[in-house]
Write a protein that holds these residues in place. Structure first.
Motif, PDB file in Angstrom:
ATOM      1  N   ALA A  39       0.942  -1.095   0.020  1.00  0.00           N
ATOM      2  CA  ALA A  39      -0.089  -0.079  -0.143  1.00  0.00           C
ATOM      3  C   ALA A  39       0.932   1.187   0.017  1.00  0.00           C
ATOM      4  CB  ALA A  39      -0.918   0.090   1.318  1.00  0.00           C
ATOM      5  N   GLU A  40       0.254   2.539  -0.236  1.00  0.00           N
ATOM      6  CA  GLU A  40       1.068   3.527  -0.221  1.00  0.00           C
ATOM      7  C   GLU A  40       1.737   4.227   1.023  1.00  0.00           C
ATOM      8  OE1 GLU A  40      -0.371   3.313  -3.924  1.00  0.00           O
ATOM      9  OE2 GLU A  40      -1.974   3.449  -2.262  1.00  0.00           O
ATOM     10  N   PHE A  41       0.996   4.022   2.198  1.00  0.00           N
ATOM     11  CA  PHE A  41       1.557   4.428   3.320  1.00  0.00           C
ATOM     12  C   PHE A  41       0.582   4.131   4.701  1.00  0.00           C
ATOM     13  CE2 PHE A  41      -1.569   7.651   2.063  1.00  0.00           C
ATOM     14  CZ  PHE A  41      -2.131   8.082   3.290  1.00  0.00           C
ATOM     15  N   ALA A  42       1.563   4.136   5.830  1.00  0.00           N
ATOM     16  CA  ALA A  42       0.883   3.862   7.125  1.00  0.00           C
ATOM     17  C   ALA A  42       0.927   5.509   7.773  1.00  0.00           C
ATOM     18  CB  ALA A  42       1.768   3.027   7.804  1.00  0.00           C
ATOM     19  N   LEU A  43      -0.095   5.564   8.384  1.00  0.00           N
ATOM     20  CA  LEU A  43      -0.383   6.747   8.940  1.00  0.00           C
ATOM     21  C   LEU A  43      -0.970   6.586  10.234  1.00  0.00           C
ATOM     22  CD1 LEU A  43      -0.629  10.010   8.281  1.00  0.00           C
ATOM     23  CD2 LEU A  43      -2.932   9.648   8.002  1.00  0.00           C
ATOM     24  N   ARG A  69     -13.714  -9.397 -12.183  1.00  0.00           N
ATOM     25  CA  ARG A  69     -12.674  -8.558 -12.041  1.00  0.00           C
ATOM     26  C   ARG A  69     -12.557  -8.141 -10.392  1.00  0.00           C
ATOM     27  NH1 ARG A  69      -9.287  -5.912 -13.778  1.00  0.00           N
ATOM     28  NH2 ARG A  69     -10.123  -3.711 -14.072  1.00  0.00           N
ATOM     29  N   LEU A  70     -13.673  -7.896 -10.016  1.00  0.00           N
ATOM     30  CA  LEU A  70     -13.727  -7.325  -8.521  1.00  0.00           C
ATOM     31  C   LEU A  70     -13.299  -8.579  -7.549  1.00  0.00           C
ATOM     32  CD1 LEU A  70     -14.645  -5.185  -6.622  1.00  0.00           C
ATOM     33  CD2 LEU A  70     -16.835  -6.619  -6.135  1.00  0.00           C
ATOM     34  N   ALA A  71     -13.271  -9.556  -7.680  1.00  0.00           N
ATOM     35  CA  ALA A  71     -12.389 -10.556  -7.033  1.00  0.00           C
ATOM     36  C   ALA A  71     -11.006 -10.616  -7.095  1.00  0.00           C
ATOM     37  CB  ALA A  71     -13.089 -11.986  -7.294  1.00  0.00           C
ATOM     38  N   GLU A  72     -10.589 -10.241  -8.179  1.00  0.00           N
ATOM     39  CA  GLU A  72      -9.046 -10.097  -8.650  1.00  0.00           C
ATOM     40  C   GLU A  72      -8.663  -8.884  -8.021  1.00  0.00           C
ATOM     41  OE1 GLU A  72      -8.811 -10.201 -12.885  1.00  0.00           O
ATOM     42  OE2 GLU A  72      -9.347 -12.227 -12.886  1.00  0.00           O
ATOM     43  N   TYR A  73      -9.378  -7.775  -8.092  1.00  0.00           N
ATOM     44  CA  TYR A  73      -8.842  -6.453  -7.589  1.00  0.00           C
ATOM     45  C   TYR A  73      -9.064  -6.572  -5.984  1.00  0.00           C
ATOM     46  CZ  TYR A  73     -10.173  -1.610  -6.727  1.00  0.00           C
ATOM     47  OH  TYR A  73      -9.898  -0.257  -6.113  1.00  0.00           O
ATOM     48  N   MET A  74     -10.123  -7.136  -5.232  1.00  0.00           N
ATOM     49  CA  MET A  74      -9.655  -7.432  -3.828  1.00  0.00           C
ATOM     50  C   MET A  74      -8.972  -7.989  -3.356  1.00  0.00           C
ATOM     51  SD  MET A  74     -11.978  -5.181  -2.582  1.00  0.00           S
ATOM     52  CE  MET A  74     -13.490  -4.180  -3.167  1.00  0.00           C
ATOM     53  N   ASP A  75      -8.469  -9.267  -4.203  1.00  0.00           N
ATOM     54  CA  ASP A  75      -7.364  -9.880  -3.916  1.00  0.00           C
ATOM     55  C   ASP A  75      -6.021  -9.254  -3.890  1.00  0.00           C
ATOM     56  OD1 ASP A  75      -5.901 -12.578  -3.492  1.00  0.00           O
ATOM     57  OD2 ASP A  75      -5.164 -12.105  -5.119  1.00  0.00           O
ATOM     58  N   GLU A  76      -5.908  -8.319  -4.775  1.00  0.00           N
ATOM     59  CA  GLU A  76      -4.820  -7.547  -4.893  1.00  0.00           C
ATOM     60  C   GLU A  76      -4.608  -6.514  -3.806  1.00  0.00           C
ATOM     61  OE1 GLU A  76      -2.784  -3.802  -7.653  1.00  0.00           O
ATOM     62  OE2 GLU A  76      -3.870  -5.777  -8.770  1.00  0.00           O
ATOM     63  N   ILE A  77      -5.727  -5.907  -3.522  1.00  0.00           N
ATOM     64  CA  ILE A  77      -5.763  -4.948  -2.258  1.00  0.00           C
ATOM     65  C   ILE A  77      -5.533  -5.796  -0.980  1.00  0.00           C
ATOM     66  CG2 ILE A  77      -7.479  -3.319  -1.200  1.00  0.00           C
ATOM     67  CD1 ILE A  77      -6.741  -2.478  -3.904  1.00  0.00           C
ATOM     68  N   ARG A  78      -6.181  -6.720  -0.957  1.00  0.00           N
ATOM     69  CA  ARG A  78      -5.714  -7.598   0.358  1.00  0.00           C
ATOM     70  C   ARG A  78      -4.432  -8.126   0.595  1.00  0.00           C
ATOM     71  NH1 ARG A  78      -3.822 -12.198   0.894  1.00  0.00           N
ATOM     72  NH2 ARG A  78      -4.737 -12.914  -1.147  1.00  0.00           N
TER      73      ARG A  78
END
Length: 171
Positions: A39-43, A69-78
């Motif tokens: 992810a970009e950063f921790a704050l 596509r949403l499943a792939e997207y959420m997997d990447e976010i996780r």
């Protein structure tokens, strides 16, 4: 001094230097980044307790709505949020020699046992009407992470740019 940057069409900050761990730009991540999504950063974020929350923030310029596509997207976010929690904890614990170089003082002083973590997905331009389904999808995807880290209810959050702006997360 403060930290400010642009990502996914949004302006983040200003955040006090001691409160923002810009993971993407730290020497530790630079060394171990191959194959590691982050992810970009921790704050460090104000909370209702004496210990501040650690917000792990991933910014996106859009999100898919099709189920596959949403499943792939959420997997990447996780993956990004999980890896970011881990690298933040590793840096705070001094597990890597480079950790001390870019780790802000607020994180060095953080009481890890008492700190709460919040995983935040911020999507620029997403209509408010779409946020609930995205929130539910990310909560499902993050379920094992939440359980293994012992995170509190409500620790997974999906925001659009308007909500992030009203919270002071973006300018």
């Amino acid at each position: 001094m403060s930290v400010e940057f642009d990502e996914s069409g949004m302006h983040f900050g200003p955040y006090p230097d001691e409160d923002c761990f810009w993971i993407e730009k730290c020497k530790l991540y630079t060394r171990i980044q191959q194959g590691l999504k982050i992810a970009e950063f921790a704050l460090l974020w104000p909370s209702n307790s004496a210990v501040r929350d650690v917000w792990i923030v991933e910014a996106k310029s859009s999100s898919p709505y099709e189920k596959v596509r949403l499943a792939e997207y959420m997997d990447e976010i996780r993956q990004k949020l999980t890896n970011s929690i881990q690298i933040t904890l590793a840096a705070c614990l001094g597990r890597h020699a480079e950790a001390d170089v870019n780790l802000p003082v607020g994180f060095k002083l953080l009481d890890l046992k008492a700190a709460s973590f919040k995983c935040v997905l911020l999507i620029n331009g997403t209509p408010k009407s779409e946020l609930q389904s995205l929130q539910e999808a990310l909560v499902r995807e993050m379920k094992t992470v939440v359980r293994t880290f012992g995170l509190k209810p409500g620790c997974v959050l999906v925001l659009n740019d308007a909500q992030a702006r009203s919270k002071g997360l973006i300018a």
